[in-house]
Write an enzyme that holds these catalytic residues in place. Structure first.
Site, PDB file in Angstrom:
ATOM      1  N   SER A  57       0.810  -1.226   0.000  1.00 52.43           N
ATOM      2  CA  SER A  57       0.000   0.000   0.000  1.00 52.43           C
ATOM      3  C   SER A  57       0.845   1.279   0.000  1.00 52.43           C
ATOM      4  O   SER A  57       0.436   2.266  -0.633  1.00 52.43           O
ATOM      5  CB  SER A  57      -0.991   0.000   1.168  1.00 52.43           C
ATOM      6  OG  SER A  57      -0.326  -0.069   2.412  1.00 52.43           O
ATOM      7  N   LEU A  79      -4.916  -1.447 -22.674  1.00 46.36           N
ATOM      8  CA  LEU A  79      -4.361  -0.580 -21.642  1.00 46.36           C
ATOM      9  C   LEU A  79      -5.426  -0.109 -20.655  1.00 46.36           C
ATOM     10  O   LEU A  79      -5.220  -0.138 -19.434  1.00 46.36           O
ATOM     11  CB  LEU A  79      -3.674   0.621 -22.311  1.00 46.36           C
ATOM     12  CG  LEU A  79      -2.950   1.632 -21.432  1.00 46.36           C
ATOM     13  CD1 LEU A  79      -1.846   0.961 -20.622  1.00 46.36           C
ATOM     14  CD2 LEU A  79      -2.363   2.744 -22.304  1.00 46.36           C
ATOM     15  N   ARG A  83      -7.791  -0.605 -14.459  1.00 44.67           N
ATOM     16  CA  ARG A  83      -8.744   0.399 -14.004  1.00 44.67           C
ATOM     17  C   ARG A  83      -8.214   1.328 -12.926  1.00 44.67           C
ATOM     18  O   ARG A  83      -8.790   2.387 -12.697  1.00 44.67           O
ATOM     19  CB  ARG A  83     -10.026  -0.303 -13.538  1.00 44.67           C
ATOM     20  CG  ARG A  83     -10.749  -1.011 -14.692  1.00 44.67           C
ATOM     21  CD  ARG A  83     -12.070  -1.592 -14.255  1.00 44.67           C
ATOM     22  NE  ARG A  83     -11.920  -2.693 -13.305  1.00 44.67           N
ATOM     23  CZ  ARG A  83     -11.695  -3.950 -13.650  1.00 44.67           C
ATOM     24  NH1 ARG A  83     -11.555  -4.261 -14.925  1.00 44.67           N
ATOM     25  NH2 ARG A  83     -11.594  -4.886 -12.742  1.00 44.67           N
ATOM     26  N   GLN A  90      -6.693  10.757 -27.365  1.00 45.32           N
ATOM     27  CA  GLN A  90      -7.059  11.589 -28.506  1.00 45.32           C
ATOM     28  C   GLN A  90      -8.452  11.213 -29.002  1.00 45.32           C
ATOM     29  O   GLN A  90      -8.745  10.048 -29.237  1.00 45.32           O
ATOM     30  CB  GLN A  90      -6.042  11.399 -29.633  1.00 45.32           C
ATOM     31  CG  GLN A  90      -6.266  12.303 -30.836  1.00 45.32           C
ATOM     32  CD  GLN A  90      -5.269  12.031 -31.939  1.00 45.32           C
ATOM     33  OE1 GLN A  90      -5.118  10.895 -32.388  1.00 45.32           O
ATOM     34  NE2 GLN A  90      -4.581  13.056 -32.374  1.00 45.32           N
ATOM     35  N   SER A  91      -9.294  12.217 -29.143  1.00 43.96           N
ATOM     36  CA  SER A  91     -10.684  11.993 -29.520  1.00 43.96           C
ATOM     37  C   SER A  91     -10.839  11.873 -31.034  1.00 43.96           C
ATOM     38  O   SER A  91     -10.383  12.736 -31.785  1.00 43.96           O
ATOM     39  CB  SER A  91     -11.556  13.144 -29.011  1.00 43.96           C
ATOM     40  OG  SER A  91     -12.871  13.046 -29.531  1.00 43.96           O
ATOM     41  N   ARG A 161       2.171   1.051  -7.327  1.00 43.46           N
ATOM     42  CA  ARG A 161       1.668  -0.307  -7.080  1.00 43.46           C
ATOM     43  C   ARG A 161       0.989  -0.867  -8.330  1.00 43.46           C
ATOM     44  O   ARG A 161       1.210  -2.012  -8.714  1.00 43.46           O
ATOM     45  CB  ARG A 161       0.686  -0.290  -5.909  1.00 43.46           C
ATOM     46  CG  ARG A 161       0.174  -1.676  -5.531  1.00 43.46           C
ATOM     47  CD  ARG A 161      -0.747  -1.616  -4.333  1.00 43.46           C
ATOM     48  NE  ARG A 161      -1.080  -2.932  -3.839  1.00 43.46           N
ATOM     49  CZ  ARG A 161      -1.783  -3.159  -2.725  1.00 43.46           C
ATOM     50  NH1 ARG A 161      -2.213  -2.135  -2.001  1.00 43.46           N
ATOM     51  NH2 ARG A 161      -2.049  -4.393  -2.331  1.00 43.46           N
ATOM     52  N   ARG A 170       1.872  -7.366 -18.410  1.00 44.57           N
ATOM     53  CA  ARG A 170       2.049  -6.963 -19.806  1.00 44.57           C
ATOM     54  C   ARG A 170       3.467  -7.135 -20.336  1.00 44.57           C
ATOM     55  O   ARG A 170       3.707  -6.991 -21.539  1.00 44.57           O
ATOM     56  CB  ARG A 170       1.609  -5.506 -19.970  1.00 44.57           C
ATOM     57  CG  ARG A 170       0.143  -5.274 -19.607  1.00 44.57           C
ATOM     58  CD  ARG A 170      -0.804  -6.129 -20.427  1.00 44.57           C
ATOM     59  NE  ARG A 170      -2.207  -5.792 -20.164  1.00 44.57           N
ATOM     60  CZ  ARG A 170      -3.231  -6.290 -20.826  1.00 44.57           C
ATOM     61  NH1 ARG A 170      -3.018  -7.157 -21.801  1.00 44.57           N
ATOM     62  NH2 ARG A 170      -4.469  -5.936 -20.516  1.00 44.57           N
TER      63      ARG A 170
END
Length: 228
Positions: A57, A79, A83, A90-91, A161, A170
């Site tokens: 923690s 990716l 969460r 980029q939109s 963490r 990954r």
């Protein structure tokens, strides 16, 4: 373009911050005394103790922000499954995608016939996108035709963490190649900023025992092998 990752912000003195936060748990030191005596050697010793005790923690008190470019939406979809993080991507709604390339997997690049088919199809989709927007179709609707492998940009913030968890998953050889390449570049950047914190960051095959149900059969030899 290829994958580009840059660490654009990080908790200053992240190694010492985590050690100081842990010190709050294990000593009678007040807030003004938490950094007393925390030189590099003591900090590393403290962090090693935390790892051995499984007390992670305190690692959440250090955060790192990365700017990532030249990746596909295939990679960013993986990716954002992590969460415990913050994302700004980029939109495709507000940014016109004309001219944006498509990430081409190495397996396709190595095969001339496959590369020809792939390139023709991705270029055709982008041409349709341009024609639709020229007709007055909103970008937010025209984007439905865009390739899943289209290049994108994203900013990512994770605490230490979560980064350890991210790197463990990954950077495994069984992870998809593009997200693995992204993770490798992120780890390089993180180790520059906080070498002690990320000294043992990576897949279990380097620092422990592989827990994959179907191991890759080719574990990394060491950190140098991983980062190469």
């Amino acid at each position: 373009m290829g994958i580009f990752v840059r660490l654009i912000a990080a908790t200053p003195n992240a190694d010492r911050v985590v050690a100081a936060a842990a010190k709050m748990c294990y000593s009678a030191s007040g807030a003004s005394e938490l950094f007393d005596g925390l030189d590099t050697q003591k900090t590393e010793s403290f962090l090693n103790m935390l790892r051995e005790a499984g007390h992670f923690s305190p690692f959440e008190h250090a955060s790192f922000t990365f700017a990532i470019e030249g990746v596909s939406r295939v990679a960013t979809h993986q990716l954002v499954r992590h969460r415990v993080a913050s994302y700004s991507q980029q939109s495709q709604r507000y940014v016109k995608m004309s001219g944006n390339g498509c990430v081409i997997p190495p397996s396709i690049t190595k095969n001339p016939d496959a590369l020809k088919i792939f390139t023709e199809a991705s270029n055709a989709a982008l041409n349709v996108y341009d024609k639709l927007t020229a007709m007055g179709i909103p970008q937010e609707d025209a984007r439905f035709i865009l390739p899943h492998g289209g290049e994108t940009r994203i900013a990512v913030t994770m605490n230490c963490r979560e980064l350890h968890h991210f790197f463990a998953l990954r950077l495994c050889r069984r992870a998809q190649w593009e997200i693995r390449d992204v993770a490798r570049e992120m780890l390089r950047e993180a180790r520059k900023a906080a070498p002690i914190l990320f000294k043992t960051a990576g897949p279990a095959c380097i620092f422990g025992k592989c827990h994959e149900a179907h191991p890759c059969g080719s574990p990394y030899k060491d950190m140098e092998d991983l980062l190469s």
